[in-house]
Design a protein around this motif. Sequence first.
Motif, short mmCIF file in Angstrom:
data_model
loop_
_atom_site.label_atom_id
_atom_site.label_comp_id
_atom_site.label_asym_id
_atom_site.label_seq_id
_atom_site.Cartn_x
_atom_site.Cartn_y
_atom_site.Cartn_z
N MET A 21 0.82 -1.21 0.00
CA MET A 21 0.00 0.00 0.00
C MET A 21 0.86 1.26 0.00
N ALA A 22 0.33 2.28 -0.64
CA ALA A 22 0.94 3.61 -0.62
C ALA A 22 -0.15 4.59 -0.20
N TRP A 23 0.08 5.32 0.88
CA TRP A 23 -0.95 6.25 1.36
C TRP A 23 -0.42 7.66 1.58
N GLU A 24 0.71 7.96 0.99
CA GLU A 24 1.28 9.29 1.17
C GLU A 24 0.48 10.36 0.46
N GLU A 25 -0.18 9.99 -0.61
CA GLU A 25 -1.00 10.93 -1.38
C GLU A 25 -2.37 10.30 -1.62
N LEU A 26 -3.34 11.15 -1.87
CA LEU A 26 -4.67 10.65 -2.20
C LEU A 26 -4.84 10.57 -3.70
N PRO A 27 -5.51 9.60 -4.22
CA PRO A 27 -6.13 8.51 -3.49
C PRO A 27 -5.09 7.48 -3.02
N VAL A 28 -5.47 6.73 -2.01
CA VAL A 28 -4.64 5.64 -1.52
C VAL A 28 -4.73 4.49 -2.52
N LEU B 22 -15.42 -6.70 -4.74
CA LEU B 22 -14.33 -6.94 -5.68
C LEU B 22 -12.98 -6.79 -4.99
N MET B 23 -12.86 -5.81 -4.09
CA MET B 23 -11.60 -5.65 -3.35
C MET B 23 -11.27 -6.91 -2.56
N HIS B 24 -12.25 -7.45 -1.86
CA HIS B 24 -12.04 -8.68 -1.09
C HIS B 24 -11.60 -9.82 -2.02
N GLU B 25 -12.25 -9.92 -3.16
CA GLU B 25 -11.91 -10.96 -4.13
C GLU B 25 -10.48 -10.79 -4.65
N LEU B 26 -10.09 -9.55 -4.95
CA LEU B 26 -8.76 -9.29 -5.49
C LEU B 26 -7.67 -9.55 -4.45
N VAL B 27 -7.92 -9.18 -3.19
CA VAL B 27 -6.95 -9.45 -2.13
C VAL B 27 -6.79 -10.95 -1.94
N ASP C 283 -12.00 1.82 -14.03
CA ASP C 283 -11.12 2.99 -14.07
C ASP C 283 -10.17 3.04 -12.88
N GLY C 284 -10.56 2.47 -11.75
CA GLY C 284 -9.74 2.51 -10.55
C GLY C 284 -8.66 1.45 -10.49
N ILE C 285 -8.52 0.65 -11.55
CA ILE C 285 -7.49 -0.40 -11.58
C ILE C 285 -6.54 -0.11 -12.74
N THR C 286 -5.27 0.04 -12.40
CA THR C 286 -4.24 0.38 -13.38
C THR C 286 -3.05 -0.57 -13.22
N PRO C 287 -2.12 -0.57 -14.19
CA PRO C 287 -0.93 -1.42 -14.04
C PRO C 287 -0.20 -1.08 -12.74
N GLY C 288 0.37 -2.09 -12.11
CA GLY C 288 1.02 -1.94 -10.80
C GLY C 288 2.12 -0.89 -10.79
N TYR C 289 1.96 0.10 -9.95
CA TYR C 289 2.92 1.19 -9.81
C TYR C 289 4.21 0.65 -9.19
N HIS C 290 5.33 0.85 -9.88
CA HIS C 290 6.65 0.39 -9.45
C HIS C 290 6.72 -1.13 -9.29
N MET C 291 5.88 -1.86 -10.01
CA MET C 291 5.86 -3.32 -9.93
C MET C 291 5.89 -3.87 -11.36
N ASN C 292 6.03 -5.19 -11.47
CA ASN C 292 5.94 -5.85 -12.77
C ASN C 292 4.49 -5.69 -13.25
N LYS C 293 4.30 -4.88 -14.27
CA LYS C 293 2.96 -4.51 -14.70
C LYS C 293 2.18 -5.67 -15.32
N LEU D 91 -8.23 3.14 -3.81
CA LEU D 91 -9.20 2.94 -2.74
C LEU D 91 -10.01 4.22 -2.55
N CYS D 92 -10.75 4.56 -3.58
CA CYS D 92 -11.52 5.80 -3.54
C CYS D 92 -12.98 5.58 -3.93
N GLY D 93 -13.43 4.32 -3.84
CA GLY D 93 -14.82 4.03 -4.12
C GLY D 93 -15.14 3.60 -5.53
#
Length: 85
Positions: free
Chosen positions: A5-12, A57-62, A31-41, A49-51
């Motif tokens: 997780m990254a929470w230094e800026e919004l959105p988390v 779906l979040m529970h399923e993805l985790v 729209d709220g799902i993008t290639p992994g930031y600083h990860m193997n995309k 995490l802004c609704g």
Amino acid sequence: MFALMAWEELPVYINLKCDPDRAEALREEHDGITPGYHMNKKHWNSVALCGTVTRELMHELVDHSYQLVVASLSKKAREERPFPG
């Protein structure tokens, strides 16, 4: 590691491991799902995490991310420590 997780800026954001084919489909559908930031995309998605993604779906993805990581562990590592699911 199955989540970061990254929470230094919004959105988390939370980065979650994902099957490559499913990762691409999720990015196209949400729209709220993008290639992994600083990860193997290919294998990671960043989920805002802004609704824009439902709680269900979040529970399923985790859970999906966690299961991918557990499945990649050696049999010995899985037997040394019980994992939920």
